[in-house]
Design an enzyme around this catalytic site. Structure first.
Site, PDB file in Angstrom:
ATOM      1  N   LYS A 114    -106.306 -48.337 -54.280  1.00  0.00           N
ATOM      2  CA  LYS A 114    -105.100 -47.612 -54.686  1.00  0.00           C
ATOM      3  C   LYS A 114    -103.813 -48.255 -54.189  1.00  0.00           C
ATOM      4  O   LYS A 114    -102.736 -47.898 -54.646  1.00  0.00           O
ATOM      5  CB  LYS A 114    -105.166 -46.166 -54.187  1.00  0.00           C
ATOM      6  CG  LYS A 114    -106.379 -45.382 -54.672  1.00  0.00           C
ATOM      7  CD  LYS A 114    -106.290 -43.937 -54.205  1.00  0.00           C
ATOM      8  CE  LYS A 114    -107.562 -43.160 -54.527  1.00  0.00           C
ATOM      9  NZ  LYS A 114    -108.682 -43.525 -53.666  1.00  0.00           N
ATOM     10  N   GLY A 115    -103.906 -49.151 -53.207  1.00  0.00           N
ATOM     11  CA  GLY A 115    -102.674 -49.707 -52.674  1.00  0.00           C
ATOM     12  C   GLY A 115    -102.916 -50.679 -51.546  1.00  0.00           C
ATOM     13  O   GLY A 115    -103.976 -51.291 -51.447  1.00  0.00           O
ATOM     14  N   VAL A 116    -101.924 -50.794 -50.673  1.00  0.00           N
ATOM     15  CA  VAL A 116    -101.938 -51.793 -49.604  1.00  0.00           C
ATOM     16  C   VAL A 116    -101.557 -51.134 -48.285  1.00  0.00           C
ATOM     17  O   VAL A 116    -100.702 -50.242 -48.253  1.00  0.00           O
ATOM     18  CB  VAL A 116    -100.938 -52.935 -49.914  1.00  0.00           C
ATOM     19  CG1 VAL A 116    -100.990 -54.009 -48.825  1.00  0.00           C
ATOM     20  CG2 VAL A 116    -101.228 -53.550 -51.286  1.00  0.00           C
ATOM     21  N   VAL A 117    -102.193 -51.591 -47.202  1.00  0.00           N
ATOM     22  CA  VAL A 117    -101.847 -51.134 -45.861  1.00  0.00           C
ATOM     23  C   VAL A 117    -101.059 -52.247 -45.166  1.00  0.00           C
ATOM     24  O   VAL A 117    -101.495 -53.399 -45.147  1.00  0.00           O
ATOM     25  CB  VAL A 117    -103.098 -50.781 -45.037  1.00  0.00           C
ATOM     26  CG1 VAL A 117    -102.698 -50.321 -43.637  1.00  0.00           C
ATOM     27  CG2 VAL A 117    -103.910 -49.698 -45.733  1.00  0.00           C
TER      28      VAL A 117
ATOM     29  N   LYS B  73     -99.846 -46.959 -44.944  1.00  0.00           N
ATOM     30  CA  LYS B  73    -100.671 -46.956 -46.145  1.00  0.00           C
ATOM     31  C   LYS B  73     -99.796 -46.630 -47.345  1.00  0.00           C
ATOM     32  O   LYS B  73     -99.194 -45.554 -47.418  1.00  0.00           O
ATOM     33  CB  LYS B  73    -101.803 -45.928 -46.016  1.00  0.00           C
ATOM     34  CG  LYS B  73    -102.780 -45.911 -47.173  1.00  0.00           C
ATOM     35  CD  LYS B  73    -103.934 -44.955 -46.880  1.00  0.00           C
ATOM     36  CE  LYS B  73    -104.970 -44.941 -48.006  1.00  0.00           C
ATOM     37  NZ  LYS B  73    -106.115 -44.047 -47.682  1.00  0.00           N
TER      38      LYS B  73
ATOM     39  N   ASP C 220    -117.431 -40.751 -45.972  1.00  0.00           N
ATOM     40  CA  ASP C 220    -117.254 -42.183 -46.258  1.00  0.00           C
ATOM     41  C   ASP C 220    -117.383 -43.014 -44.981  1.00  0.00           C
ATOM     42  O   ASP C 220    -116.632 -43.962 -44.782  1.00  0.00           O
ATOM     43  CB  ASP C 220    -115.899 -42.434 -46.925  1.00  0.00           C
ATOM     44  CG  ASP C 220    -115.849 -43.793 -47.635  1.00  0.00           C
ATOM     45  OD1 ASP C 220    -116.924 -44.319 -48.000  1.00  0.00           O
ATOM     46  OD2 ASP C 220    -114.745 -44.330 -47.825  1.00  0.00           O
TER      47      ASP C 220
ATOM     48  N   GLY D  42    -104.449 -54.931 -45.214  1.00  0.00           N
ATOM     49  CA  GLY D  42    -105.592 -54.794 -46.107  1.00  0.00           C
ATOM     50  C   GLY D  42    -105.176 -54.265 -47.462  1.00  0.00           C
ATOM     51  O   GLY D  42    -104.095 -53.674 -47.615  1.00  0.00           O
TER      52      GLY D  42
END
Length: 371
Positions: free
Chosen positions: A27-30, A44, A144, A23
């Site tokens: 902020k970034g990619v997993v 992560k 969240d 995903g």
């Protein structure tokens, strides 16, 4: 451990088999990665340049570090554990348990009319109540809760992930959460700011206070829960008290649970408008449309979506609600056959030639260009 510290392994990128990207976030990619011992983890990763270029860079680092710290203290089957940290000149990251069942919204989309049955909702709602109640017992408000942050483990039970928007609140009646300081084996120059924040023991909100102010908050004997005034979350799930800016506490998580149960039942969220302004107006002024015959589930949703947080039901009232009558709360985590068991998946033939640093850089650049 006699030292009181949690030993967190440092991961080396070249020693990980990168299987696929799971995903992409803001902020970034997993990534799905495999260790030398054939263990599958969710890694992560965050691009350091994107943090340093942010207007709130220090706050971004503190949020990442707070998430890492809370992961070291969890001892619950519905919450992840920190399995390792990673640092290069370009990225920082950390690994947690991998959940092959994807998230709860993925499961809902496979169901008839994209809605879950009452029995499925009952099981998943009960597990979420247990997870949130555990977090609140540590003094952590999650903030969240949404289907995309609720993963399905290999055994069919849930796992709550993504704690970067969580914070610590203090109450006289609750255990004060004091995250363990991860003991990192080594650091690099690009990781120093990250490492210092990770060992501060201070949440993003707390960091704005002086040391004396923080000590005063921690040592105060207050009967009421210390409230947060920050504004975070996903707009369709945000509680009214957060929009009003009057301070919020653990009750925001029960509101989010109500929104989630509504979505699982009706396949839409209850207050979505054509834009952010209208969505917030509906959250503040409209009652949820609980169409259909009166049921225990609809009654529970209505009590969770109570706009006054002082009147909203909490963990013990939820457990005692008629929707859960007959449920043995002590045995939920021992259920051998949850409603959905993810199918076994072979990962050996998938692409493992991903250059993680380049992939994250290119992904984040595309996001910047599309703004």
């Amino acid at each position: 451990m006699t030292s009181g510290k949690v030993q967190v392994p440092c991961l080396e990128l070249q020693q990980l088999k990168v299987i696929s990207a799971l995903g992409r976030g803001a902020k970034g990619v997993v990534f799905l990665v495999q260790t030398g011992s054939d263990e599958l983890l969710a890694l992560k990763t965050i691009l350091i340049a994107s943090l340093d270029q942010s207007r709130d860079a220090d706050d971004e680092y503190r949020r990442i570090c707070f998430e890492q710290e809370v992961l070291t203290c969890f001892h619950h089957p519905l919450l992840p554990k920190l399995r390792g940290v990673l640092s290069t000149d370009k990225i920082i990251g950390y690994a947690i348990d991998y959940c092959p069942g994807q998230h709860l919204n993925s499961l809902r989309m496979t169901q008839t009319e994209k809605m879950l049955s009452d029995d499925m909702i009952r099981f998943y709602a009960a597990e979420l109540v247990l997870a949130l109640d555990y977090l609140h017992g540590l003094g952590i408000v999650y903030r969240d809760l949404k289907p995309e942050n609720v993963m399905i483990q290999e055994n069919g039970h849930l796992m709550l992930v993504d704690f970067d928007l969580s914070t610590r609140l203090l109450a006289k009646s609750r255990r004060v959460f004091k995250p363990a300081k991860p003991e990192l084996v080594k650091t690099k120059s690009s990781f120093l700011k990250f490492y210092r924040c990770c060992n501060s023991g201070i949440t993003p909100e707390d960091f704005t206070n002086s040391d004396d102010q923080v000590k005063e908050i921690v040592n105060s004997e207050c009967d009421a829960v210390t409230k947060s005034n920050s504004f975070v979350g996903t707009e369709e799930y945000i509680a009214p008290e957060m929009i009003e800016g009057k301070g919020h506490d653990f009750a925001v998580d029960w509101w989010c649970l109500g929104v989630m149960l509504y979505e699982m039942l009706y396949s839409v969220t209850p207050f979505r408008g054509v834009n952010r302004k209208e969505t917030f107006h509906r959250i503040l002024s409209k009652s949820p449309k609980l169409v259909g015959e009166p049921t225990a589930l609809r009654d529970l949703i209505g009590k969770l979506l109570e706009k006054d947080p002082r009147m909203r039901i909490g963990a013990e009232e939820i457990k005692g609600h008629s929707f859960f009558w007959g449920m043995d709360w002590d045995l939920i985590l021992q259920v051998a056959r949850p409603p959905f068991i993810p199918p076994a998946t072979e990962h050996g033939g998938e692409n493992n030639e991903i250059d993680v640093e380049c992939f994250v850089q290119e992904t984040m650049q595309v996001r910047v260009d599309n703004r």
